[in-house]
Scaffold this motif. Structure first.
Motif, short mmCIF file in Angstrom:
data_model
loop_
_atom_site.label_atom_id
_atom_site.label_comp_id
_atom_site.label_asym_id
_atom_site.label_seq_id
_atom_site.Cartn_x
_atom_site.Cartn_y
_atom_site.Cartn_z
N GLN A 263 -47.78 -30.23 -38.50
CA GLN A 263 -47.39 -28.99 -39.09
C GLN A 263 -46.08 -28.44 -38.70
O GLN A 263 -45.41 -28.00 -39.35
N GLN A 264 -45.66 -28.69 -37.53
CA GLN A 264 -44.33 -28.40 -36.82
C GLN A 264 -43.24 -29.05 -37.60
O GLN A 264 -42.10 -28.43 -38.08
N LEU A 265 -43.35 -30.48 -37.81
CA LEU A 265 -42.63 -31.27 -38.45
C LEU A 265 -42.35 -31.04 -39.82
O LEU A 265 -41.26 -31.02 -40.29
N THR A 266 -43.35 -30.71 -40.49
CA THR A 266 -43.42 -30.51 -42.25
C THR A 266 -43.20 -29.06 -42.49
O THR A 266 -43.21 -28.73 -43.66
N GLU A 267 -43.20 -28.14 -41.61
CA GLU A 267 -43.34 -26.78 -42.09
C GLU A 267 -41.89 -26.43 -42.95
O GLU A 267 -42.01 -25.99 -44.18
N TRP A 268 -40.80 -26.87 -42.55
CA TRP A 268 -39.42 -26.52 -43.38
C TRP A 268 -39.33 -27.58 -44.49
O TRP A 268 -39.07 -27.05 -45.59
N PRO A 269 -39.76 -28.93 -44.35
CA PRO A 269 -39.75 -29.81 -45.60
C PRO A 269 -40.44 -29.42 -46.65
O PRO A 269 -40.04 -29.40 -47.91
#
Length: 236
Positions: free
Chosen positions: A7-13
Motif C-alpha cells: 500500500q505504501q508503494l502503490t499509494e501515489w502511483p
C-alpha cells in the motif's frame, strides 16, 4: 512483501492512475467523443480499471485474514466493481481523495484547508462530468453543456439549489444525492477542524496559565524562605 508495504508503494502511483483516468474521462465527456477518439479514450479508461482491479486482488492476497479484510473493505470492492457501470466510474477518484486526506493528516490542521479545497473542487468537477454524461442525451434534459453541469454542481454542493437545472434521469438524481451528502460531509470536516483548533488553543492557554502560576508560587516560596532565614539570623 507485506500488505502495508504494498500500500505504501502503490499509494501515489494509484493516485496518478486515477488522475489519468479523470483527464481521459473529462476529455471524453466534454468533447462528446465519437469514433476512433472515443475508442482510444475507452481503452485508457478500461486500462486504469484494470490497474485498480489488480491492486484490489493483490491487497486481498497479502491480507493476513483475507475474509476479515474482504468484508471490512467492501467499499474498496465497490470502487472496483461499480465503475463497470459508466456513470459510476468516478468512484476511482476516491484514491486521490484518500491521498489528499493522508497528506493533510500528516501535515496536521494547518493543511486541512488545502485538503477541503482540493476535495471540494474535485467533487464539483467530477459531479459535473458525471451528470453531463448521464443527462446530455436524455429526453427533456436541461443539463446539456459542461457549463450548465458545472453551475448545477456548484449550487447543489452548497445546497442552494436554484432549480434552473435539474436532473431528469435516475442516474443524474443519484449523483445529485451523492453531491449533496458530500457537501454536508465537507462542511462537517471544516466545522470539526475549527472546533478542534479552538479547543486546542484554549487548552494551550490554560497550560501556559498553570505554568505561570506554578512559577509564581515557586518565587513566593523562595521569598518566604529568604525572609525566614533573615528573621532567624536576627533573632540569633
Amino acid at each position: 512483501m507485506t500488505q502495508a508495504r504494498w500500500q505504501q508503494l502503490t499509494e501515489w502511483p494509484l493516485a496518478i492512475v486515477a488522475a489519468i483516468f479523470l483527464a481521459t474521462y473529462a476529455w471524453e465527456v466534454i468533447a462528446d467523443l465519437q469514433g476512433p477518439e472515443a475508442m482510444a479514450a475507452e481503452v485508457i479508461i478500461w486500462t486504469t480499471w484494470g490497474v485498480f482491479l489488480l491492486d484490489y486482488f493483490v491487497n486481498l492476497s497479502l491480507a493476513r485474514e483475507r475474509w476479515r479484510w474482504f468484508y471490512t473493505h467492501l467499499f474498496d470492492l465497490a470502487i472496483v466493481v461499480l465503475p463497470m457501470l459508466r456513470p459510476l466510474r468516478l468512484l476511482r477518484l476516491v484514491t486521490i481523495l484518500a491521498v489528499l486526506q493522508k497528506t493533510a493528516g500528516r501535515a496536521f490542521r494547518g493543511r486541512v484547508s488545502i485538503y477541503v479545497a482540493g476535495a471540494a473542487s474535485l467533487l464539483v468537477f467530477t459531479a459535473a462530468l458525471a451528470v453531463l454524461d448521464s443527462e446530455r442525451h436524455a429526453p427533456g434534459a436541461t443539463i446539456t453543456t459542461f457549463g450548465d453541469a458545472l453551475w448545477w454542481a456548484f449550487v447543489t454542493i452548497t445546497t442552494v439549489g436554484y432549480g434552473d437545472f435539474t436532473p431528469v434521469t435516475e442516474t443524474g438524481r443519484f449523483i445529485a444525492v451523492g453531491l449533496m451528502v458530500g457537501g454536508i460531509a465537507m462542511l462537517g470536516v471544516v466545522t470539526a477542524t475549527l472546533a478542534s483548533w479552538i479547543v486546542e488553543r484554549v487548552a494551550l492557554t490554560e497550560d501556559h496559565a498553570r505554568t505561570a502560576t506554578r512559577g509564581q508560587i515557586r518565587e513566593l516560596s523562595a521569598q518566604i524562605e529568604q525572609l525566614q532565614e533573615m528573621l532567624e539570623k536576627r533573632s540569633a
